[in-house]
Design a protein around this motif. Structure first.
Motif, mmCIF file in Angstrom:
data_model
loop_
_atom_site.group_PDB
_atom_site.id
_atom_site.type_symbol
_atom_site.label_atom_id
_atom_site.label_comp_id
_atom_site.label_asym_id
_atom_site.label_seq_id
_atom_site.Cartn_x
_atom_site.Cartn_y
_atom_site.Cartn_z
ATOM 1 N N ARG A 505 0.847 -1.193 0.000
ATOM 2 C CA ARG A 505 0.000 0.000 0.000
ATOM 3 C C ARG A 505 0.878 1.236 0.000
ATOM 4 N NH1 ARG A 505 -4.681 1.993 4.346
ATOM 5 N NH2 ARG A 505 -4.744 4.158 3.612
ATOM 6 N N PRO A 506 0.790 2.069 -1.027
ATOM 7 C CA PRO A 506 1.529 3.342 -1.018
ATOM 8 C C PRO A 506 1.006 4.234 0.108
ATOM 9 C CG PRO A 506 0.733 2.812 -3.215
ATOM 10 C CD PRO A 506 0.047 1.877 -2.280
ATOM 11 N N LEU A 507 1.905 4.946 0.749
ATOM 12 C CA LEU A 507 1.522 5.831 1.844
ATOM 13 C C LEU A 507 1.441 7.271 1.347
ATOM 14 C CD1 LEU A 507 3.739 4.402 4.721
ATOM 15 C CD2 LEU A 507 1.413 3.767 4.079
ATOM 16 N N ALA A 509 2.222 10.989 0.733
ATOM 17 C CA ALA A 509 3.535 11.631 0.768
ATOM 18 C C ALA A 509 3.616 12.732 1.824
ATOM 19 C CB ALA A 509 3.871 12.207 -0.607
ATOM 20 N N VAL A 510 2.528 13.448 2.055
ATOM 21 C CA VAL A 510 2.444 14.551 3.024
ATOM 22 C C VAL A 510 3.663 15.471 2.954
ATOM 23 C CG1 VAL A 510 0.850 13.404 4.598
ATOM 24 C CG2 VAL A 510 3.294 13.039 4.900
ATOM 25 N N GLY A 511 4.138 15.721 1.746
ATOM 26 C CA GLY A 511 5.243 16.652 1.574
ATOM 27 C C GLY A 511 6.624 16.060 1.677
ATOM 28 N N ALA A 512 6.746 14.759 1.969
ATOM 29 C CA ALA A 512 8.062 14.140 2.056
ATOM 30 C C ALA A 512 8.632 13.918 0.661
ATOM 31 C CB ALA A 512 7.968 12.808 2.801
ATOM 32 N N PRO A 513 9.929 14.129 0.460
ATOM 33 C CA PRO A 513 10.497 13.961 -0.884
ATOM 34 C C PRO A 513 10.574 12.520 -1.342
ATOM 35 C CG PRO A 513 12.217 14.507 0.698
ATOM 36 C CD PRO A 513 10.917 14.663 1.415
ATOM 37 N N THR A 514 10.838 11.589 -0.403
ATOM 38 C CA THR A 514 10.988 10.189 -0.763
ATOM 39 C C THR A 514 9.694 9.437 -0.508
ATOM 40 O OG1 THR A 514 13.314 10.310 -0.126
ATOM 41 C CG2 THR A 514 12.381 8.116 -0.414
ATOM 42 N N GLY A 515 9.315 8.569 -1.428
ATOM 43 C CA GLY A 515 8.089 7.797 -1.281
ATOM 44 C C GLY A 515 8.161 6.800 -0.141
ATOM 45 N N ALA A 516 7.002 6.327 0.299
ATOM 46 C CA ALA A 516 6.912 5.350 1.370
ATOM 47 C C ALA A 516 5.775 4.393 1.079
ATOM 48 C CB ALA A 516 6.702 6.035 2.727
ATOM 49 N N GLN A 517 5.852 3.201 1.662
ATOM 50 C CA GLN A 517 4.834 2.186 1.433
ATOM 51 C C GLN A 517 4.774 1.259 2.646
ATOM 52 O OE1 GLN A 517 5.389 -1.497 0.633
ATOM 53 N NE2 GLN A 517 7.173 -1.000 1.886
ATOM 54 N N ALA A 518 3.788 0.394 2.648
ATOM 55 C CA ALA A 518 3.679 -0.681 3.632
ATOM 56 C C ALA A 518 3.572 -1.986 2.859
ATOM 57 C CB ALA A 518 2.468 -0.480 4.530
ATOM 58 N N LEU A 519 4.379 -2.965 3.227
ATOM 59 C CA LEU A 519 4.386 -4.282 2.599
ATOM 60 C C LEU A 519 3.913 -5.321 3.601
ATOM 61 C CD1 LEU A 519 5.241 -6.540 0.561
ATOM 62 C CD2 LEU A 519 7.562 -6.340 1.530
ATOM 63 N N GLY A 520 2.883 -6.048 3.245
ATOM 64 C CA GLY A 520 2.389 -7.114 4.100
ATOM 65 C C GLY A 520 2.628 -8.477 3.484
ATOM 66 N N VAL A 521 3.160 -9.413 4.272
ATOM 67 C CA VAL A 521 3.314 -10.806 3.846
ATOM 68 C C VAL A 521 2.843 -11.698 4.993
ATOM 69 C CG1 VAL A 521 5.270 -10.290 2.339
ATOM 70 C CG2 VAL A 521 5.689 -11.057 4.666
#
Length: 650
Positions: A505-507, A509-521
């Motif tokens: 799931r992409p998170l 950005a809320v203004g952050a330069p680098t992207g973030a995500q959550a990975l579930g397994v």
């Protein structure tokens, strides 16, 4: 090395040595000069670019002193720096050795440009050899090995360059400009010397752009292995795919054939179109098309080089030197602008597209130039099909050497306890600026499940390594990867047991330069015993708390687990008591390190921040929480032992 292709071979070997130094220089700027992201991106870029700008004085030096003495002296310094890097302990010594080698390599490039009229065969073989060599060592550069084998291979490499340079100097019929003509044309009746106009300027201008696009996508073994993993699912693959480097074999074959085969008149515009299409897919396409982007870019890049070889454009020795160094400045500017976006925060998909367009314009622009006024005859071209076949064969050998490995998984029922480690590995580089796979392996230990942040799978800025594949091979643990910033940088989960239901799931950005995500397994221990693991790396804007991303991760994790025991781990960039931390405890998750607080994890040498965490659902008992001391990254790994509920309890 008295051979009709002497100049081509020397240029190719020198380009391999220079590329080796670049693979140390670029990450050294980030990890050593940059001091773990504490140095402004603008200053980092200025430091990196300054050496390429300084090298622009080299053509004038070559014109004043002579190409031969300058070339030999620069080659000696380049080779000495390359060997010294194999022994360097890291730190500022490594940074300045790499800088010295880079500057010497750029001066050598200007000197050999003054002596070689047509660079396309040498550039083609050099770029191909560099890619294949990197693939054969599994993208783990010799300079990081620390073994006698690395020394032996490094000595052979630099010896080839020095022997080639010496042979070029001693060759009586060389003059100051050796023509190498891959498309079957070569001036006869005279051997131009000094600043007499001969073809080759546009080919030299593409040296840097070809190195940039080749290292970013077209000829990168790390991109090849990552592309293969995405063909097994949107979140990477739980098992390293068979022939992980197989796309490299196809890419190098297309590149060599395109560069060394004379283009047909009607198909000449096709190469720039293919190159541009590949760059667009790389910059804007989903991860699953990464392999297609690689093949298109390789074919188009090779074809564009061939177009410059057949342009017949005239250039003096001095102009060729400036063209080569101007192209390398394009390489430096392109690399800085592309990767600075992840620190400053602006779109960067346009950068490879712009460089591809520039290459296409240079390639097609040469077609309108006049041909030399001297007669032309068939020379000694590098045979395209045998060269392409050999390159493809070596790439598939690399695929066999670094393919999947067998992993012993649970065969006797589920374990009672599982050791879980969460680790921000900073692309594999330790505090000393060296790629420290052995240190990472020691820090992880015999963990059963490993959650990784800041995983690099081929960024040219970090040397083009597939850090995840390298570390997973050492740990003998299959992996699942999820991209967070582009297709090559993100988070991963490694497990000694089979995993299922990978979701990402992409998170916001809320203004952050680098992207973030959550990975579930979901880890399947058999007999109905399962564990949901969510890996994340929160990326807040500077000076703010990532509470918005934290709430998104907590919501995703609880919904993903759906009643299965749950672990959420990673680099959260928040401390106990902050709103983001409270978002997880408020969602019903338990801080696995509550009993041993404060548990500082960053920076690794003198930690004073608690930003790496493991949260668990209430039905998981935890023990032995610890932050493992290590300088293999700028963070400390955190570990905890989990006692699994019985299948009936789940």
């Amino acid at each position: 090395m008295r051979h009709r292709h002497l100049a081509t071979i020397t240029l190719a070997v020198g380009l391999v040595v220079l590329t080796d130094v670049l693979r140390v220089f670029l990450p050294s700027v980030i990890t050593i000069f940059g001091q773990a992201a504490s140095t402004p991106a603008e200053l980092l870029g200025g430091f990196a670019l300054g050496w390429f700008v300084l090298a622009l004085a080299a053509p004038a030096l070559v014109g004043r002193v002579g190409a031969r003495p300058v070339g030999v002296a620069a080659a000696v310094v380049l080779c000495a720096a390359r060997l010294a890097l194999t022994a360097a302990p890291g730190g500022r010594t490594q940074l300045w050795l790499a800088t010295t080698g880079l500057l010497a390599g750029l001066v050598w490039l200007a000197a050999i440009a003054a002596r070689i009229a047509q660079p396309v065969p040498g550039l083609t073989l050099g770029l191909t050899a560099g890619a294949l060599g990197h693939g054969l060592v599994g993208t783990h550069d010799l300079v990081w090995w620390g073994s006698w084998e690395a020394w032996a291979l490094s000595v052979v490499l630099v010896a080839l360059l020095l022997v080639g340079e010496t042979a070029l100097v001693r060759r009586p019929d060389t003059g100051d400009a050796v023509g190498q003509w891959p498309v079957g044309q070569r001036p006869v009746g005279q051997r131009p010397t000094g600043d007499q106009a001969v073809p080759g300027g546009r080919g030299w201008l593409l040296t840097g752009p070809a190195l940039l696009l080749g290292g970013m996508v077209a000829l990168s073994p790390a991109v090849a292995s990552t592309a293969m993993s995405f063909w097994f699912g949107d979140a990477g693959t739980a098992v390293p795919p068979l022939f992980a480097l197989a796309p490299l074999g196809v890419a190098v074959a297309l590149f060599v054939l395109g560069a060394l085969t004379p283009p047909r008149q009607r198909w000449r515009p096709l190469s720039p179109v293919l190159l541009l299409a590949g760059a667009v897919l790389f910059g804007y396409g989903p991860p699953v098309v990464l392999g297609v982007a690689m093949l298109l870019t390789a074919a188009g890049l090779g074809g564009c080089l061939a177009l410059t070889a057949g342009s017949g454009e005239a250039a003096t020795a001095t102009r060729r030197g400036y063209a080569a160094l101007g192209g390398m400045l394009v390489f430096a500017v392109g690399a800085v602008l592309h990767y600075a976006a992840y620190d400053i925060g602006y779109p960067n998909g346009w950068l490879p597209v712009l460089v591809a367009a520039l290459v296409g314009v240079v390639a097609l622009g040469g077609l309108r130039r006049h041909r030399p006024a001297v007669p032309a005859a068939v020379a000694d071209p590098v045979p395209a099909w045998p060269a392409a076949g050999l390159a493809a064969l070596l790439a598939f050998v690399a695929a066999l050497l670094h393919g999947p490995w067998l992993v012993a998984t649970n065969r006797d029922g589920p374990p009672e306890q599982v050791r879980l480690v969460a680790y921000n590995i900073r692309m594999g580089f330790g505090l000393d600026g060296r790629l420290d796979l052995a240190g990472l392996e020691r820090a992880v230990g015999r963990a059963d499940v490993v959650v990784l942040s800041e995983v690099d799978r081929g960024w040219l800025l970090n040397g083009g390594h597939d850090t995840l594949h390298l570390l997973a091979a050492r740990l003998e643990m299959p992996y699942v990867f999820a991209p967070a910033a582009g297709a090559l940088w993100g988070d991963a989960v490694l497990s000694r047991w089979p995993v299922q239901r990978a979701q990402t799931r992409p998170l916001p950005a809320v203004g952050a330069p680098t992207g973030a995500q959550a990975l579930g397994v979901t880890v399947d221990f058999s007999e109905g015993v399962r564990l949901a693991v969510v890996s994340t790396h929160l990326q807040p804007p500077p000076g703010t708390d990532p509470v918005v991303q934290a709430r998104a991760v907590a919501e995703f994790a609880i919904a993903y687990a759906d009643g299965v025991p749950l672990v959420v781990a990673g680099d959260f960039n928040t401390e106990p008591g902050n709103p983001a931390f409270a978002a997880f405890t408020g969602a019903g998750l338990v801080d696995a390190f509550a009993a041993v607080r404060p548990l500082v994890t960053s920076p690794a040498d003198e930690p004073d921040e608690q930003i790496d965490h493991i949260f668990v659902s209430p039905d998981l008992a935890t023990s032995d929480p610890v932050a493992v001391r290590s300088i293999a990254s700028d963070h400390l790994p955190v570990a905890v032992t989990l006692t699994l509920p019985t299948a009936a309890g789940q």
